[in-house]
Design an enzyme around this catalytic site. Structure first.
Site, PDB file in Angstrom:
ATOM      1  N   LYS A 178      38.102 -40.890 -42.527  1.00 21.82           N
ATOM      2  CA  LYS A 178      38.340 -41.904 -42.827  1.00 21.82           C
ATOM      3  C   LYS A 178      39.727 -42.089 -42.123  1.00 21.82           C
ATOM      4  O   LYS A 178      39.849 -43.683 -42.374  1.00 21.82           O
ATOM      5  CB  LYS A 178      38.539 -41.349 -43.637  1.00 21.82           C
ATOM      6  CG  LYS A 178      39.495 -42.486 -45.192  1.00 21.82           C
ATOM      7  CD  LYS A 178      39.653 -41.813 -46.371  1.00 21.82           C
ATOM      8  CE  LYS A 178      39.584 -40.479 -46.543  1.00 21.82           C
ATOM      9  NZ  LYS A 178      41.571 -40.805 -46.862  1.00 21.82           N
ATOM     10  N   ARG A 223      44.509 -42.729 -55.007  1.00 19.91           N
ATOM     11  CA  ARG A 223      43.431 -41.147 -56.052  1.00 19.91           C
ATOM     12  C   ARG A 223      43.538 -41.683 -57.165  1.00 19.91           C
ATOM     13  O   ARG A 223      43.069 -40.528 -57.623  1.00 19.91           O
ATOM     14  CB  ARG A 223      44.875 -40.436 -55.493  1.00 19.91           C
ATOM     15  CG  ARG A 223      45.181 -40.305 -53.880  1.00 19.91           C
ATOM     16  CD  ARG A 223      44.178 -39.491 -53.259  1.00 19.91           C
ATOM     17  NE  ARG A 223      45.102 -38.388 -52.234  1.00 19.91           N
ATOM     18  CZ  ARG A 223      44.867 -38.542 -50.966  1.00 19.91           C
ATOM     19  NH1 ARG A 223      45.262 -39.493 -50.578  1.00 19.91           N
ATOM     20  NH2 ARG A 223      46.079 -37.126 -50.710  1.00 19.91           N
ATOM     21  N   ARG A 231      37.601 -28.611 -36.417  1.00 19.10           N
ATOM     22  CA  ARG A 231      38.440 -29.691 -36.013  1.00 19.10           C
ATOM     23  C   ARG A 231      40.247 -28.123 -35.505  1.00 19.10           C
ATOM     24  O   ARG A 231      40.151 -27.695 -36.233  1.00 19.10           O
ATOM     25  CB  ARG A 231      39.677 -30.422 -37.437  1.00 19.10           C
ATOM     26  CG  ARG A 231      40.245 -31.342 -36.745  1.00 19.10           C
ATOM     27  CD  ARG A 231      40.340 -32.905 -37.509  1.00 19.10           C
ATOM     28  NE  ARG A 231      41.161 -32.156 -39.450  1.00 19.10           N
ATOM     29  CZ  ARG A 231      40.801 -33.017 -40.400  1.00 19.10           C
ATOM     30  NH1 ARG A 231      40.371 -34.426 -39.695  1.00 19.10           N
ATOM     31  NH2 ARG A 231      41.409 -32.644 -40.867  1.00 19.10           N
ATOM     32  N   ARG A 250      44.969 -26.952 -37.667  1.00 19.80           N
ATOM     33  CA  ARG A 250      45.480 -26.991 -39.197  1.00 19.80           C
ATOM     34  C   ARG A 250      45.491 -25.940 -40.208  1.00 19.80           C
ATOM     35  O   ARG A 250      44.237 -25.701 -41.070  1.00 19.80           O
ATOM     36  CB  ARG A 250      45.788 -28.236 -39.626  1.00 19.80           C
ATOM     37  CG  ARG A 250      45.682 -29.469 -39.306  1.00 19.80           C
ATOM     38  CD  ARG A 250      45.200 -30.682 -39.825  1.00 19.80           C
ATOM     39  NE  ARG A 250      45.392 -30.987 -40.967  1.00 19.80           N
ATOM     40  CZ  ARG A 250      45.223 -32.122 -42.127  1.00 19.80           C
ATOM     41  NH1 ARG A 250      45.139 -33.366 -41.551  1.00 19.80           N
ATOM     42  NH2 ARG A 250      45.327 -32.118 -43.221  1.00 19.80           N
ATOM     43  N   ARG A 293      39.839 -27.417 -51.307  1.00 20.67           N
ATOM     44  CA  ARG A 293      40.776 -29.248 -51.040  1.00 20.67           C
ATOM     45  C   ARG A 293      39.315 -30.296 -51.078  1.00 20.67           C
ATOM     46  O   ARG A 293      39.529 -31.382 -51.944  1.00 20.67           O
ATOM     47  CB  ARG A 293      40.559 -29.134 -49.371  1.00 20.67           C
ATOM     48  CG  ARG A 293      41.621 -29.073 -48.883  1.00 20.67           C
ATOM     49  CD  ARG A 293      42.205 -28.999 -47.138  1.00 20.67           C
ATOM     50  NE  ARG A 293      42.229 -30.003 -47.094  1.00 20.67           N
ATOM     51  CZ  ARG A 293      41.673 -30.924 -45.529  1.00 20.67           C
ATOM     52  NH1 ARG A 293      41.752 -29.889 -44.859  1.00 20.67           N
ATOM     53  NH2 ARG A 293      42.359 -31.702 -45.408  1.00 20.67           N
TER      54      ARG A 293
HETATM   55  P1  AMP Z   1      46.868 -37.368 -47.497  1.00 20.81           P
HETATM   56  O1  AMP Z   1      47.596 -37.011 -46.224  1.00 20.81           O
HETATM   57  O2  AMP Z   1      46.080 -38.532 -47.767  1.00 20.81           O
HETATM   58  O3  AMP Z   1      46.103 -36.096 -47.593  1.00 20.81           O
HETATM   59  O4  AMP Z   1      48.122 -37.078 -48.717  1.00 20.81           O
HETATM   60  C1  AMP Z   1      49.064 -35.743 -48.646  1.00 20.81           C
HETATM   61  C2  AMP Z   1      49.925 -35.732 -49.661  1.00 20.81           C
HETATM   62  O5  AMP Z   1      50.229 -36.693 -50.354  1.00 20.81           O
HETATM   63  C3  AMP Z   1      48.769 -35.608 -50.905  1.00 20.81           C
HETATM   64  O6  AMP Z   1      48.066 -33.896 -51.066  1.00 20.81           O
HETATM   65  C4  AMP Z   1      49.490 -36.294 -52.257  1.00 20.81           C
HETATM   66  O7  AMP Z   1      49.839 -34.700 -52.784  1.00 20.81           O
HETATM   67  C5  AMP Z   1      50.385 -36.972 -51.436  1.00 20.81           C
HETATM   68  N1  AMP Z   1      49.369 -38.614 -52.010  1.00 20.81           N
HETATM   69  C6  AMP Z   1      49.050 -39.229 -51.259  1.00 20.81           C
HETATM   70  N2  AMP Z   1      48.772 -40.292 -51.362  1.00 20.81           N
HETATM   71  C7  AMP Z   1      49.169 -40.204 -53.116  1.00 20.81           C
HETATM   72  C8  AMP Z   1      48.383 -40.710 -54.021  1.00 20.81           C
HETATM   73  N3  AMP Z   1      47.770 -42.517 -53.823  1.00 20.81           N
HETATM   74  N4  AMP Z   1      48.800 -40.839 -55.316  1.00 20.81           N
HETATM   75  C9  AMP Z   1      49.486 -39.806 -55.246  1.00 20.81           C
HETATM   76  N5  AMP Z   1      49.575 -38.886 -54.215  1.00 20.81           N
HETATM   77  C10 AMP Z   1      49.472 -38.861 -52.788  1.00 20.81           C
END
Ligand code: AMP
Length: 231
Positions: free
Chosen positions: A22, A97, A136, A169, A180
């Site tokens: 993505k 989300r 990765r 990571r 996850r």
């Molecule tokens: P990501 O990098 O997209 O995996 O986001 C990292 C973390 O940020 C997630 O595990 C959530 O804790 C928070 N987060 C990111 N986007 C959202 C969203 N749309 N709604 C709620 N929490 C978010």
């Protein structure tokens, strides 16, 4: 399939599991259409790093791997979408989300007389996702991404560009990955259903070479624009 710099692109939502590619595709789409790539995860991490009020509220929740509250995230996205660089369109990565966020986005777009988002779901099989995530490796110095199965560095464990030792990571370790992926499914299935029921979900086969996936995504976006009679 050329992007017209003056044309209106609208809002593109990219859905896909961790490891579906993505982030890579979002960057390519943003570049092609000349619109910003807005990742809510990136904005939240920036806020945490800078110690803003939002960052302080979000920090503990993010560390637990939970979702930050809809109100906080919606407010943050509203601020970002109000900036002038989003006038022609935006690619949203990591947002919405939850279905509550999707409903908020629909209301926000309607209030601004924008058309509903085009939603692209990049689908990759479970085994392929596992291989992509466990394989990765990243360079901590220049951010270069490798995969020990599909795109290994020339010399094992070392960045081709700068020679730094590659790292894995923390959340790409096998024991964390299945968690996850499960939590992604729990969150995203209802979201995909929300958009499917409204005829907006465009499904893309994500386990093909990057360029091919990209071409399919452009086709889906442009097909959707044509279907709603806007350009
Ligand atoms: P990501 O990098 O997209 O995996 O986001 C990292 C973390 O940020 C997630 O595990 C959530 O804790 C928070 N987060 C990111 N986007 C959202 C969203 N749309 N709604 C709620 N929490 C978010």
């Amino acid at each position: 399939m050329t992007a017209n710099a003056a044309s209106h692109v609208g809002t593109i939502v990219l859905l896909g599991a961790p490891g579906a590619g993505k982030g890579t595709q979002a960057r390519l789409i943003a570049e092609h259409y000349g619109i910003p790539h807005v990742s809510t995860g990136d904005i939240l991490r920036e806020n945490v790093a800078e110690g803003t009020e939002l960052g302080r509220k979000a920090k503990a929740v993010m560390e637990r791997g939970d979702l930050v509250s809809d109100d906080l995230v919606n407010g943050m996205v509203a601020d970002r979408l109000a900036r002038p660089d989003c006038a022609r369109g935006v690619i949203l990565d990591g947002f919405p989300r939850t279905t509550a966020q999707a409903e908020w986005l629909d209301r926000d777009l309607a209030q601004r007389r924008e058309r509903p988002p085009v939603v692209v779901n990049v689908e990759v099989g479970y085994n392929q996702l596992l291989q992509r995530l466990t394989g990765r490796r990243t360079c901590p110095v220049d951010g270069q991404i490798y995969n020990i199965h599909f795109q290994p560095p020339k010399k094992e464990g070392v960045c081709d560009v700068c020679g730094a030792p590659l790292v894995q990571r923390k959340d790409d370790k096998e024991e964390v990955i299945s968690e996850r992926l499960k939590s992604y499914e729990r969150q995203t299935l209802p979201l995909a259903e929300y958009y499917r029921a409204r005829g907006r979900l465009r499904r893309i086969q994500g386990d093909l070479p990057v360029q091919q996936v990209m071409t399919e995504i452009f086709r889906a976006i442009e097909g959707s624009a044509a279907a709603t009679g806007t350009e």
